[in-house]
Design a protein around this motif. Structure first.
Motif, PDB file in Angstrom:
ATOM      1  N   UNK A 114      28.856  62.272  15.084  1.00 29.51           N
ATOM      2  CA  UNK A 114      28.695  63.439  15.940  1.00 29.51           C
ATOM      3  C   UNK A 114      29.170  63.213  17.356  1.00 29.51           C
ATOM      4  N   UNK A 115      29.144  61.971  17.842  1.00 24.74           N
ATOM      5  CA  UNK A 115      29.547  61.700  19.223  1.00 24.74           C
ATOM      6  C   UNK A 115      31.031  61.971  19.445  1.00 24.74           C
ATOM      7  N   UNK A 153      23.879  68.748  15.605  1.00 23.22           N
ATOM      8  CA  UNK A 153      22.681  67.931  15.871  1.00 23.22           C
ATOM      9  C   UNK A 153      22.916  66.974  17.026  1.00 23.22           C
ATOM     10  N   UNK A 154      24.121  66.415  17.089  1.00 24.00           N
ATOM     11  CA  UNK A 154      24.424  65.513  18.199  1.00 24.00           C
ATOM     12  C   UNK A 154      24.399  66.272  19.527  1.00 24.00           C
ATOM     13  N   UNK A 155      24.976  67.473  19.563  1.00 22.86           N
ATOM     14  CA  UNK A 155      24.995  68.265  20.787  1.00 22.86           C
ATOM     15  C   UNK A 155      23.581  68.635  21.213  1.00 22.86           C
ATOM     16  N   UNK A 156      22.721  68.942  20.254  1.00 22.16           N
ATOM     17  CA  UNK A 156      21.332  69.274  20.572  1.00 22.16           C
ATOM     18  C   UNK A 156      20.601  68.075  21.177  1.00 22.16           C
ATOM     19  N   UNK A 157      20.799  66.894  20.580  1.00 22.20           N
ATOM     20  CA  UNK A 157      20.168  65.682  21.112  1.00 22.20           C
ATOM     21  C   UNK A 157      20.663  65.397  22.526  1.00 22.20           C
ATOM     22  N   UNK A 158      21.959  65.608  22.744  1.00 23.41           N
ATOM     23  CA  UNK A 158      22.523  65.365  24.063  1.00 23.41           C
ATOM     24  C   UNK A 158      21.940  66.329  25.087  1.00 23.41           C
ATOM     25  N   UNK A 159      21.805  67.634  24.717  1.00 17.03           N
ATOM     26  CA  UNK A 159      21.203  68.626  25.628  1.00 17.03           C
ATOM     27  C   UNK A 159      19.765  68.259  25.955  1.00 17.03           C
ATOM     28  N   UNK A 160      19.032  67.817  24.933  1.00 12.98           N
ATOM     29  CA  UNK A 160      17.632  67.453  25.124  1.00 12.98           C
ATOM     30  C   UNK A 160      17.513  66.272  26.097  1.00 12.98           C
ATOM     31  N   UNK A 161      18.374  65.262  25.945  1.00 13.84           N
ATOM     32  CA  UNK A 161      18.343  64.102  26.848  1.00 13.84           C
ATOM     33  C   UNK A 161      18.688  64.502  28.274  1.00 13.84           C
ATOM     34  N   UNK A 162      19.684  65.361  28.432  1.00 11.67           N
ATOM     35  CA  UNK A 162      20.083  65.805  29.772  1.00 11.67           C
ATOM     36  C   UNK A 162      18.966  66.597  30.446  1.00 11.67           C
ATOM     37  N   UNK A 163      18.294  67.470  29.674  1.00  9.39           N
ATOM     38  CA  UNK A 163      17.182  68.235  30.229  1.00  9.39           C
ATOM     39  C   UNK A 163      16.034  67.317  30.635  1.00  9.39           C
TER      40      UNK A 163
END
Length: 445
Positions: A250-251, A425-435
């Motif tokens: 996903x990355x 799923x990767x984009x969601x995890x990345x958004x969650x980490x940034x938030x």
């Protein structure tokens, strides 16, 4: 307790050396602990007659600490005094001692080939730092941990002895820095620079100028139907969607899995060894190892030749079935094809070239000797020709394979998530980490 023992020792021995031992013991035999300690303190603070302080013993003298020598100030290499030039280097390596080609962001258990090469470039002051972006470093093919390469290529800017005008004239090449010899003196024997191109074509980039990449996967013929594997390999020819023959990541956010295969054959190497000979314009992550894993299943008669066609048909097989990849060690990036380039190899009659050529001969002989010893080791140990009580061993190219109780056809296996799902799923995890990072920053301020 410590002070009490010290008092006794000083009073009996240290302060009255030369006196009669029995007299001293009798004198203080009836003293209490408090009296002995008080007497000790008197002796330690009093001065002898004449006003001279007692000479301290060698054991009580403080150790003389020599002032540290001033380190010689290392002169920083001034790259501004030199011109630089854009070159390409061709090199080969044995990959099983390294954590792949590319430098990783996080520390790896083994060094990477790029890391070792860049360290050598920096050590001999051909590049100003170990940061690849500062000298426009580019690689041809990215190989995984354990994978070897015979004709890998990198391009980069390096320090030069010549000015830009002199660099254009081949007659000045003997005056240029001997890049190949210098680097081979610093690199380990299993990484060798084979040639340099001092004048790559205009706009050259080791990654994007490559016309095709040529891989070979070596394997032993035991237990395999070579003819069936050859028929299956030919089905890879042409442009196909290889989403079922790669590792989904996903990355990377890959959406196009179409790649073109120019040649796919099973070729003999020796009496017992063959190779899967594969040429393509570009490849996905772990693509060759996944292709080879499926060819092994066909060669073992566990799957039909049509398995390859079914896996390439993304309408029939929209999601990748779960299976094990083939081992990385037998895989070789055999060659990389570029436009016509003027490769300059080392002078084989040169002393340094002969010296490091002999090092490669010694390395090769060492592995041959180990192989012979391993064969003797195998012969002296008891072996059994019986099968594993009806179990199946799936060939993965590493000699061990994977033992299973019952083989399940690829069409009936569980499947992985679709590439679109993996990416989302990767984009969601990345958004969650940034938030989460933004929240922490606000709360800390």
């Amino acid at each position: 307790m410590f002070l009490w023992k010290k008092a006794v020792k000083v009073l009996r021995v240290g302060s009255f050396r030369g006196s009669n031992k029995s007299v001293m013991e009798d004198k203080y035999a009836d003293w209490s602990k408090e009296q002995l300690i008080e007497r000790l303190l008197e002796l330690e603070t009093s001065e002898p007659a004449g006003g001279q302080k007692p000479s301290p013993s060698a054991s009580t003298l403080p150790n003389k600490v020599k002032p540290p020598k001033k380190a010689k100030a290392s002169r920083k290499f001034d790259f501004s005094k030199y011109d630089r030039r854009f070159i390409a280097l061709k090199f080969a390596y044995l990959g099983w001692n390294y954590n792949g080609l590319a430098i990783q962001k996080e520390p790896t258990p083994q060094p990477t080939i790029e890391g070792v090469i860049i360290e050598a470039l920096n050590k001999c002051k051909l590049v100003p730092s170990t940061e690849p972006q500062t000298f426009h470093f580019s690689r041809c093919g990215r190989t995984d941990k354990g994978v070897s390469a015979m004709n890998q290529v990198i391009s980069l800017y390096v320090r030069s002895n010549l000015n830009p005008e002199e660099q254009l004239d081949p007659q000045n090449d003997p005056r240029e820095i001997p890049y190949v010899n210098i680097l081979n003196q610093l690199l380990p024997d299993d990484i060798r620079i084979s040639a340099v191109c001092l004048r790559p074509p205009k706009g050259f980039d080791a990654r994007f100028s490559c016309q095709y990449r040529h891989y070979r996967y070596l394997f032993h013929k035991e237990g395999l139907d070579i003819q069936r594997m050859g028929e299956a390999a030919s089905l890879f020819l042409g442009e196909h969607d290889f989403r079922n023959f790669c590792k989904l990541d996903g990355s990377k956010q890959i959406t196009n899995y179409r790649r073109t295969i120019m040649s796919a054959k099973i070729l003999p190497i020796s009496d017992d060894f063959y190779c899967f000979d594969l040429i393509g314009s570009a490849f996905l992550w772990h693509q060759v190892r996944c292709m080879m894993a499926n060819l092994f299943l066909v060669g073992q008669n566990l799957e039909e030749v049509s398995l390859i066609s079914d896996m390439l048909d993304v309408e029939k097989t929209p999601r990748k079935p779960i299976y094990d990849m083939a081992s990385e060690v037998p895989l070789i990036l055999y060659d990389c094809k570029f436009p016509n380039m003027e490769w300059i190899e080392t002078n084989l009659d040169d002393y340094k070239a002969i010296k490091y050529g002999k090092a490669i001969g010694a390395l090769t002989l060492g592995y041959q000797l180990k192989a012979e010893i391993a064969q003797i080791f195998k012969e002296v140990l008891p072996s059994s020709s019986a099968n594993l009580a009806g179990k199946t061993t799936i060939n993965l190219g590493n000699g061990k394979g994977k033992v299973i109780t019952k083989y399940e056809k690829m069409s009936r296996r569980n499947v992985m998530e679709a590439p679109e799902t993996v990416n989302e799923k990767f984009k969601q995890r990345k958004r969650f980490k940034n938030e989460a990072k933004r929240t922490d920053a606000v709360s800390s301020s």
